[in-house]
Scaffold this active site. Structure first.
Site, mmCIF file in Angstrom:
data_model
loop_
_atom_site.group_PDB
_atom_site.id
_atom_site.type_symbol
_atom_site.label_atom_id
_atom_site.label_comp_id
_atom_site.label_asym_id
_atom_site.label_seq_id
_atom_site.Cartn_x
_atom_site.Cartn_y
_atom_site.Cartn_z
ATOM 1 N NE ARG A 148 -3.886 -2.052 1.887
ATOM 2 C CZ ARG A 148 -3.995 -2.987 2.908
ATOM 3 N NH1 ARG A 148 -2.893 -3.294 3.558
ATOM 4 N NH2 ARG A 148 -4.611 -3.968 2.527
ATOM 5 C CE LYS A 199 -1.217 13.676 -15.327
ATOM 6 N NZ LYS A 199 -1.605 13.888 -16.920
ATOM 7 C CD GLU A 210 6.209 15.531 -23.838
ATOM 8 O OE1 GLU A 210 5.718 16.421 -23.831
ATOM 9 O OE2 GLU A 210 5.707 14.439 -24.185
ATOM 10 C CE LYS A 270 4.608 16.752 -15.259
ATOM 11 N NZ LYS A 270 4.703 15.647 -15.870
ATOM 12 C CD GLU A 292 -4.776 15.938 -17.009
ATOM 13 O OE1 GLU A 292 -3.500 15.735 -16.577
ATOM 14 O OE2 GLU A 292 -5.406 15.667 -17.901
ATOM 15 N NE ARG A 300 -0.066 16.560 -14.215
ATOM 16 C CZ ARG A 300 0.603 15.679 -13.222
ATOM 17 N NH1 ARG A 300 0.009 15.742 -11.869
ATOM 18 N NH2 ARG A 300 1.278 14.946 -13.719
ATOM 19 C CG ASN A 354 -2.438 16.175 -21.450
ATOM 20 O OD1 ASN A 354 -1.177 15.564 -21.066
ATOM 21 N ND2 ASN A 354 -3.434 16.011 -20.447
ATOM 22 C CG HIS A 400 0.061 14.771 -25.159
ATOM 23 N ND1 HIS A 400 0.598 15.834 -25.201
ATOM 24 C CD2 HIS A 400 0.768 13.844 -24.385
ATOM 25 C CE1 HIS A 400 1.947 15.745 -24.770
ATOM 26 N NE2 HIS A 400 2.041 14.545 -24.165
ATOM 27 C CG HIS A 425 -2.341 9.925 -26.787
ATOM 28 N ND1 HIS A 425 -2.817 10.673 -25.771
ATOM 29 C CD2 HIS A 425 -1.014 9.480 -26.615
ATOM 30 C CE1 HIS A 425 -2.081 10.436 -24.592
ATOM 31 N NE2 HIS A 425 -0.877 10.154 -25.177
ATOM 32 C CG HIS A 449 5.115 10.371 -25.983
ATOM 33 N ND1 HIS A 449 3.671 10.121 -25.953
ATOM 34 C CD2 HIS A 449 5.117 11.316 -25.100
ATOM 35 C CE1 HIS A 449 2.922 10.928 -25.300
ATOM 36 N NE2 HIS A 449 3.951 11.869 -24.710
HETATM 37 P P1 NAD Z 1 11.667 5.005 -22.627
HETATM 38 O O1 NAD Z 1 11.591 5.032 -20.993
HETATM 39 O O2 NAD Z 1 11.356 3.956 -23.289
HETATM 40 O O3 NAD Z 1 13.209 5.216 -22.982
HETATM 41 C C1 NAD Z 1 13.585 5.564 -24.252
HETATM 42 C C2 NAD Z 1 14.773 4.605 -24.758
HETATM 43 O O4 NAD Z 1 16.051 5.110 -24.223
HETATM 44 C C3 NAD Z 1 14.868 3.268 -24.019
HETATM 45 O O5 NAD Z 1 15.306 2.350 -24.910
HETATM 46 C C4 NAD Z 1 15.605 3.258 -22.824
HETATM 47 O O6 NAD Z 1 16.067 2.053 -22.451
HETATM 48 C C5 NAD Z 1 16.718 4.107 -23.354
HETATM 49 N N1 NAD Z 1 17.502 4.874 -22.424
HETATM 50 C C6 NAD Z 1 16.961 5.365 -21.286
HETATM 51 N N2 NAD Z 1 17.992 6.051 -20.606
HETATM 52 C C7 NAD Z 1 19.083 6.132 -21.380
HETATM 53 C C8 NAD Z 1 20.462 6.879 -21.382
HETATM 54 N N3 NAD Z 1 20.622 7.434 -20.485
HETATM 55 N N4 NAD Z 1 21.164 6.263 -22.367
HETATM 56 C C9 NAD Z 1 20.768 5.591 -23.527
HETATM 57 N N5 NAD Z 1 19.632 4.960 -23.460
HETATM 58 C C10 NAD Z 1 18.849 5.326 -22.632
HETATM 59 O O7 NAD Z 1 10.964 6.381 -23.182
HETATM 60 P P2 NAD Z 1 10.772 7.796 -22.455
HETATM 61 O O8 NAD Z 1 10.592 8.835 -23.693
HETATM 62 O O9 NAD Z 1 11.865 8.127 -21.542
HETATM 63 O O10 NAD Z 1 9.364 7.780 -21.788
HETATM 64 C C11 NAD Z 1 8.221 7.378 -22.534
HETATM 65 C C12 NAD Z 1 7.385 6.870 -21.539
HETATM 66 O O11 NAD Z 1 6.996 8.019 -20.408
HETATM 67 C C13 NAD Z 1 5.913 6.751 -21.953
HETATM 68 O O12 NAD Z 1 5.634 5.275 -21.668
HETATM 69 C C14 NAD Z 1 5.037 7.747 -21.647
HETATM 70 O O13 NAD Z 1 3.783 7.094 -21.283
HETATM 71 C C15 NAD Z 1 5.588 8.215 -20.286
HETATM 72 N N6 NAD Z 1 5.080 9.494 -19.870
HETATM 73 C C16 NAD Z 1 4.908 9.742 -18.537
HETATM 74 C C17 NAD Z 1 4.624 10.868 -18.236
HETATM 75 C C18 NAD Z 1 4.259 11.160 -16.892
HETATM 76 O O14 NAD Z 1 3.980 12.319 -16.323
HETATM 77 N N7 NAD Z 1 4.172 10.133 -16.080
HETATM 78 C C19 NAD Z 1 5.077 11.894 -19.156
HETATM 79 C C20 NAD Z 1 5.393 11.827 -20.140
HETATM 80 C C21 NAD Z 1 5.472 10.609 -20.735
HETATM 81 N N1 GLY Z 2 2.823 14.701 -18.775
HETATM 82 C C1 GLY Z 2 1.620 15.350 -18.365
HETATM 83 C C2 GLY Z 2 1.495 15.337 -17.111
HETATM 84 O O1 GLY Z 2 2.334 15.013 -16.107
HETATM 85 O O2 GLY Z 2 0.391 15.862 -16.720
#
Ligand code: NAD
Ligand code: GLY
Length: 552
Positions: free
Chosen positions: A312, A334, A376, A418, A428, A432, A436, A439, A443, A456
Site C-alpha cells: 500500500r 503520474k 516536450e 511543470k 489534473e 495541468r 497535454n 497529445h 495519441h 511519443h
Molecule cells: P523510454 O523509457 O522507453 O526510454 C527511451 C529509450 O531510451 C529506451 O530504450 C531506454 O532504455 C533508453 N534509455 C534510457 N536512458 C538512457 C540513457 N541514459 N542512455 C541510453 N539509452 C537510454 O521512453 P521515454 O521517452 O523516457 O518515456 C516514455 C514513457 O513515458 C511513455 O511510457 C509515456 O507514457 C511516459 N510518460 C509519462 C509521463 C508522466 O507524467 N508520468 C509524461 C510523459 C511520458
Molecule cells: N505529462 C503530462 C502530465 O504530467 O500531466
C-alpha cells in the site's frame, strides 16, 4: 569586462551569494528573482527589507529622514544581509556611495553590475513616481547626473558587468549564468547543481538537476533511512549506470537489490509489474525500503506504480535518464502501466520523495530519443513561457549538440514550469491538462501507427503543429506564429505533419467518430504563443480541415 580581487575571490564564492548592483530601473529585482529561482537561491531586495523593518515606504523615509537617514538604514541592512549564504540580493541604486557598503559587498559574494544606458533607464523609470531621487523638475537630467556619479563605483565593486540592453530577461539570465559559470568566475561545484521545489504541502519534494549526480551519495542517503533499497531499471540502462549507482550506495553501507526489466514500451505492463512484486516479496522488502526508478519514462511510470501499490505504498525515488523523463515524466506523480485496451490506463498519482536528474546520463541517449524529449521541452514554451520559447529558438542547436549548460538550463526551466503547474493542479482538474498540448492528435498517430513506430515525442511534435494549425483556423494564432512553431520543431529534427491517414480514421482514433464529431472533447490549443488554452468548442469543419492539411 571583469575585475577580480584574487585574494578574497575564494571566500566570497564560498558563500554562494550573488549581489546585483546598478542604477534604478536596471532590472535588479526582476533579474534577481528569476536568477534566484534558476540557481535555487533565496532572493532578497534590500529596499523591500528596509520597508519591512521600518514599516513605511522608502519615499516616506526620504521625506522624514532625508537621503542620509535612508543611507544609514540601508547600510545597517546590508551589513546584516551579507552574513547570509546562498542569496541573490538586489541592492538599492545608491548602495555603492558608502565605502563600507562597497567593501562588504566585495568581500561576501560575487557582485554583478547590471548596466543600462541612460536612455533605457529613463524609459523604464519615467512613469514610476515612487523614486524619491527623481521627483525633481528635470528627472531625465537627474538620472544622467546619478549615472555619471555612480557608474565607476558600480564598475569598481563588480566582479562582472552585464549590459542589459533590450534583450529579454531570459536571455540576459542565460548569459549571466554562463558568465558566472565561466572558469574565471565559476561558483563552487555544489552550486552547479540546481534544486527546485515541487510544492505539494506534505507531499512536497525537491528536484536536483546537475552533472554526475548519480555519484553523489548525499542526495540519496537521507531518503534511505534503513540502509536498504531496490533499484528498478532495464537491460539498456543497467549496463550504463547500474554499477555506478550501486557503488555510490554500497560505498555508504546501503544494501542494494536490482531488478532489471526488458526494455520497451511494450513491457510497461502487468507482467513486468508482477516481476517487480515477485522480487520485492521474495526479498522481503519492507514498507520503509525505497524503490528507485533508474531509466526513462517507461521505468519511471512502472516503478512509481509498483511503489504506490506494494504494501500500500513504499518510498519512491526518481533517477530519470532520458530527456523526456527529466523534463516531464519524473515530475508530478503520474505513474502507471499500459493495458491491452489503452495506454497508461492503470495507474495512480504517487509523488516521489526526490527527483535526481543527472544531465550527464543524456550523453549516451540516442539522437532520436533526445529529439523526442525536446518536443516536450518546446511544449512548455508554447503553453506558458514565451521567453523560454524565444530562448529555445536561439539555442536549439546547442541542445542538439548536447551542450551541457544548455541542456541543464532547458531541464531546469521545463521542471520549473511543470512544478508550477503540478503545484496548483496535482490531479489534473484544470490547468495541468495544458501539459497535454499536441497529445490528442499525437495519441491518434501513435495508436494508428502501432506503439513504438513513432516515438511519443515525435507524435506530440506533429500533434502540436496540428493544434497550432487549428488555433490559427480559430483566429487565435497568426500565420507567422504557426510558421515560427513549425520552424522550431523542424530545427529540432522533429516531424511537423502526421502520417497520411483517412480523416475519419483520425477522428475515430481521437474518440471523435462520425457520431460524436460534434460532441465534446477537450482540446489543448494556443491563444497566442506562450498561452495554452483548454477548450471543447471546436467546430467539426475546422478540425477536419486541420487533419487534411497537416497529414502528409
Ligand atoms: P523510454 O523509457 O522507453 O526510454 C527511451 C529509450 O531510451 C529506451 O530504450 C531506454 O532504455 C533508453 N534509455 C534510457 N536512458 C538512457 C540513457 N541514459 N542512455 C541510453 N539509452 C537510454 O521512453 P521515454 O521517452 O523516457 O518515456 C516514455 C514513457 O513515458 C511513455 O511510457 C509515456 O507514457 C511516459 N510518460 C509519462 C509521463 C508522466 O507524467 N508520468 C509524461 C510523459 C511520458
Ligand atoms: N505529462 C503530462 C502530465 O504530467 O500531466
Amino acid at each position: 569586462m571583469t575585475n577580480i580581487n584574487t585574494n578574497t575571490q575564494q571566500d566570497k564564492r564560498a558563500s554562494g551569494n550573488i549581489f546585483l548592483v546598478g542604477m534604478m530601473g536596471a532590472g535588479k529585482t526582476t533579474v534577481g528573482k528569476m536568477l534566484a529561482r534558476q540557481l535555487g537561491k533565496t532572493f532578497i531586495d534590500s529596499d523591500e527589507e528596509i520597508q519591512k523593518r521600518t514599516g513605511v515606504k522608502i519615499a516616506h523615509i526620504f521625506d522624514v529622514e532625508g537621503e542620509e537617514g535612508f543611507r544609514q538604514r540601508e547600510s545597517a541592512v546590508i551589513q546584516d544581509l551579507i552574513k547570509l549564504d546562498n542569496i541573490v540580493l538586489a541592492t538599492g541604486g545608491g548602495v555603492v556611495l558608502k565605502p563600507e557598503n562597497r567593501d562588504a559587498l566585495k568581500r561576501n559574494g560575487i557582485v554583478v553590475y547590471l548596466k543600462s544606458g541612460v536612455n533605457d533607464l529613463w524609459q523604464r523609470t519615467r512613469n514610476d513616481h515612487n523614486r524619491p531621487l527623481l521627483q525633481t523638475a528635470n528627472p531625465r537630467a537627474k538620472l544622467q547626473e546619478l549615472f555619471e556619479q555612480r557608474d565607476s563605483l558600480y564598475a569598481d565593486v563588480a566582479d562582472s558587468i552585464v549590459h542589459t540592453g533590450k534583450q529579454s530577461v531570459q536571455i540576459l539570465i542565460a548569459r549571466l549564468i554562463k558568465k558566472l559559470n565561466s572558469p574565471e568566475q565559476s561558483l563552487p561545484s555544489s552550486h552547479n547543481m540546481q534544486t527546485l521545489n515541487v510544492g505539494l504541502a506534505e507531499r512536497s519534494y525537491q528536484i536536483h538537476i546537475g552533472q554526475n549526480l548519480i555519484s553523489q551519495p548525499e542526495l540519496l542517503l537521507k531518503h534511505i533511512p534503513h540502509k536498504r533499497v531496490t533499484i528498478v531499471t532495464n537491460t539498456t540502462v543497467a549496463p550504463l549506470y547500474l554499477e555506478k549507482l550501486t557503488n555510490t550506495l554500497a560505498g555508504n553501507g546501503i544494501q542494494v537489490q536490482a531488478i532489471v526489466l526488458p526494455d520497451g514500451e511494450q513491457y510497461k505492463n502487468s507482467a513486468s509489474l508482477n516481476t517487480v512484486f515477485d522480487a520485492l516479496l521474495s526479498n522481503r522488502c519492507e514498507r520503509t525500503t525505497p524503490l528507485i526508478a533508474l531509466g526513462g519514462g517507461v521505468i519511471g511510470d512502472l516503478t512509481g506504480f509498483a511503489a504506490a501499490t506494494y504494501l500500500r505504498g513504499v518510498p519512491f525515488i526518481q533517477i530519470p535518464t532520458t530527456l523526456l523523463a527529466q523534463v516531464d515524466s519524473s515530475v508530478g506523480g503520474k505513474t502507471g502501466i499500459n493495458h491491452p485496451l489503452g495506454k497508461n490506463m492503470i495507474g495512480a498519482f504517487y509523488q516521489p520523495q526526490v527527483v535526481i536528474a543527472d544531465v550527464a546520463t543524456l550523453n549516451t541517449l540516442s539522437d532520436k530519443e533526445l529529439r523526442a524529449g525536446i518536443a516536450e521541452v518546446i511544449k512548455y514554451g508554447l503553453i506558458r513561457d514565451l521567453p523560454f520559447l524565444e530562448w529555445l529558438e536561439l539555442n536549439i542547436e546547442k541542445l542538439l549538440q548536447r551542450d551541457a549548460q544548455a541542456l541543464q538550463y532547458a531541464i531546469v526551466r521545463s521542471c520549473q514550469n511543470k512544478a508550477e503547474v503540478v503545484g496548483v493542479d496535482e490531479r489534473e482538474s484544470g490547468e495541468r491538462a495544458l501539459l497535454n498540448l499536441g497529445h490528442t492528435f499525437g495519441h491518434a498517430i501513435e495508436n494508428a501507427m502501432g506503439y513504438g513506430v513513432w516515438l511519443h515525442g515525435e507524435a506530440v511534435a506533429a500533434g502540436t503543429i496540428m493544434a497550432a494549425d487549428l488555433s490559427r483556423r480559430l483566429g487565435w494564432l497568426t500565420e507567422q506564429d504557426v510558421a515560427r512553431t513549425k520552424k522550431l520543431f523542424q530545427a529540432a529534427g522533429l516531424p511537423i505533419s502526421g502520417p497520411q491517414l483517412d480523416t475519419e480514421k483520425y477522428l475515430q482514433l481521437m474518440g471523435l467518430d462520425k457520431k460524436v464529431a460534434d460532441g465534446k472533447i477537450r482540446f489543448i490549443l494556443l491563444k497566442g504563443l506562450g498561452q495554452g488554452i483548454i477548450t471543447d468548442e471546436v467546430p467539426a469543419e475546422l478540425l477536419k480541415q486541420t487533419l487534411e492539411s497537416c497529414s502528409a
